[in-house]
Design a protein around this motif. Structure first.
Motif, PDB file in Angstrom:
ATOM      1  N   UNK A 155       0.841  -1.182   0.000  1.00  0.00           N
ATOM      2  CA  UNK A 155       0.000   0.000   0.000  1.00  0.00           C
ATOM      3  C   UNK A 155       0.875   1.231   0.000  1.00  0.00           C
ATOM      4  N   UNK A 156       0.324   2.371  -0.417  1.00  0.00           N
ATOM      5  CA  UNK A 156       1.149   3.570  -0.581  1.00  0.00           C
ATOM      6  C   UNK A 156       1.750   4.055   0.739  1.00  0.00           C
ATOM      7  N   UNK A 157       1.005   3.947   1.844  1.00  0.00           N
ATOM      8  CA  UNK A 157       1.545   4.375   3.135  1.00  0.00           C
ATOM      9  C   UNK A 157       2.716   3.488   3.544  1.00  0.00           C
ATOM     10  N   UNK A 158       2.571   2.180   3.368  1.00  0.00           N
ATOM     11  CA  UNK A 158       3.661   1.266   3.692  1.00  0.00           C
ATOM     12  C   UNK A 158       4.830   1.463   2.731  1.00  0.00           C
ATOM     13  N   UNK A 159       4.526   1.689   1.456  1.00  0.00           N
ATOM     14  CA  UNK A 159       5.588   1.933   0.475  1.00  0.00           C
ATOM     15  C   UNK A 159       6.370   3.189   0.834  1.00  0.00           C
ATOM     16  N   UNK A 160       5.672   4.211   1.326  1.00  0.00           N
ATOM     17  CA  UNK A 160       6.345   5.436   1.755  1.00  0.00           C
ATOM     18  C   UNK A 160       7.269   5.160   2.924  1.00  0.00           C
ATOM     19  N   UNK A 161       6.841   4.298   3.844  1.00  0.00           N
ATOM     20  CA  UNK A 161       7.679   3.931   4.988  1.00  0.00           C
ATOM     21  C   UNK A 161       8.923   3.167   4.543  1.00  0.00           C
ATOM     22  N   UNK A 162       8.735   2.166   3.681  1.00  0.00           N
ATOM     23  CA  UNK A 162       9.880   1.381   3.210  1.00  0.00           C
ATOM     24  C   UNK A 162      10.813   2.213   2.341  1.00  0.00           C
ATOM     25  N   UNK A 210      -3.397   9.566   7.456  1.00  0.00           N
ATOM     26  CA  UNK A 210      -4.149   9.755   6.217  1.00  0.00           C
ATOM     27  C   UNK A 210      -4.166   8.549   5.312  1.00  0.00           C
ATOM     28  N   UNK A 211      -3.194   7.638   5.510  1.00  0.00           N
ATOM     29  CA  UNK A 211      -3.157   6.403   4.738  1.00  0.00           C
ATOM     30  C   UNK A 211      -2.881   6.612   3.259  1.00  0.00           C
ATOM     31  N   UNK A 212      -3.278   5.621   2.476  1.00  0.00           N
ATOM     32  CA  UNK A 212      -2.967   5.610   1.043  1.00  0.00           C
ATOM     33  C   UNK A 212      -3.572   6.780   0.287  1.00  0.00           C
ATOM     34  N   UNK A 213      -4.769   7.232   0.700  1.00  0.00           N
ATOM     35  CA  UNK A 213      -5.443   8.321  -0.011  1.00  0.00           C
ATOM     36  C   UNK A 213      -4.619   9.599   0.034  1.00  0.00           C
ATOM     37  N   UNK A 214      -4.119   9.951   1.225  1.00  0.00           N
ATOM     38  CA  UNK A 214      -3.305  11.158   1.365  1.00  0.00           C
ATOM     39  C   UNK A 214      -2.000  11.019   0.598  1.00  0.00           C
ATOM     40  N   UNK A 215      -1.320   9.880   0.746  1.00  0.00           N
ATOM     41  CA  UNK A 215      -0.032   9.683   0.070  1.00  0.00           C
ATOM     42  C   UNK A 215      -0.204   9.779  -1.437  1.00  0.00           C
ATOM     43  N   UNK A 216      -1.269   9.184  -1.964  1.00  0.00           N
ATOM     44  CA  UNK A 216      -1.530   9.217  -3.409  1.00  0.00           C
ATOM     45  C   UNK A 216      -1.663  10.657  -3.904  1.00  0.00           C
ATOM     46  N   UNK A 217      -2.422  11.476  -3.173  1.00  0.00           N
ATOM     47  CA  UNK A 217      -2.632  12.866  -3.583  1.00  0.00           C
ATOM     48  C   UNK A 217      -1.332  13.662  -3.542  1.00  0.00           C
TER      49      UNK A 217
END
Length: 237
Positions: A155-162, A210-217
């Motif tokens: 997911x985008x939030x986890x991808x941002x962390x990694x 914010x999770x994936x929605x925020x990261x995507x934006x």
């Protein structure tokens, strides 16, 4: 804050340093001198939320570190300007990809990759993007997020962390090299580092909440800003 969520913080800090009157090579060194604190703060915040895959990090950190050293050495042989048109095309492709792809499956429904395969793919992502960061840099965090999201199904939030694991590794390698060359202006970098640390912690907190929605934006906004900046540089030389 922006960098912790989606990458691309250098779009803000590097022009600010150049506007302040620092020579380009000193601006680059000083920028890395402060950004390493931000990537570290974001990594700690993401880790506390349980989003960092530490088994994967054991592979991606050293490969990101080695890639950044290789990229920094390569930049002495090839002009970074050669990469600008290619990166512009890649970033436009990333923008289209993020804008129109469906949201990734949740962890509960995703098909997990075998651990050995995931580590091999993660190592390749870290090596390739780490080398790019040491050589050129713009969009590093964004490319990492898209890579982990697309190739490993995070997911985008986890991808941002990694992504922050590799980002911290490449920043650390760059800081060591720039420091040895004496091009980090620490009297400027350290006050920036305090603000960078605070902003990165806040950005990582927002990404977690914010999770994936925020990261995507935010990733889309950063990609568009990078496209405009690099397009301007390519057109005007």
């Amino acid at each position: 804050m922006v960098d912790a969520i989606a990458g691309g913080g250098g779009l803000i800090t590097l022009p600010a340093l150049l506007t302040a009157g620092l020579p380009p090579h000193v601006a680059l060194g000083t920028n890395k001198g402060q950004s390493v604190f931000g990537s570290f703060a974001a990594l700690v915040r993401f880790s506390r939320s349980g989003l960092v895959d530490w088994k994967l990090a054991r592979v991606t950190f050293p490969f990101g570190l080695g890639g950044a050293f290789a990229g920094a050495a390569l930049v002495l042989l090839v002009k970074p300007e050669v990469l600008k048109p290619l990166v512009l095309v890649l970033l436009i492709a990333v923008a289209v990809f993020l804008a129109f792809r469906r949201a990734p499956k949740s962890a509960a429904h995703a098909e997990p990759s075998p651990r050995s395969r995931a580590q091999a793919i993660g190592a390749l992502i870290a090596l390739a993007v780490g080398t790019y960061d040491g050589f050129f840099g713009p969009g590093t965090g964004t490319f990492l997020i898209v890579g982990f999201n697309t190739l490993l199904g995070h997911g985008l939030a986890r991808a941002s962390a990694d992504a922050k694991v590799v980002n911290f590794a490449s920043n650390l390698a760059s800081v060591l090299l720039f420091s040895l060359k004496g091009v980090v202006l620490w009297k400027v970098a350290l006050p920036m580092a305090a603000a960078q640390f605070t902003g990165a912690w806040l950005g990582a907190h927002l990404a977690v909440k914010g999770g994936d929605t925020l990261v995507r934006k935010v990733v889309l906004a950063v990609v568009l800003a990078l496209v405009l900046k690099l397009g301007h540089d390519v057109v005007l030389g």
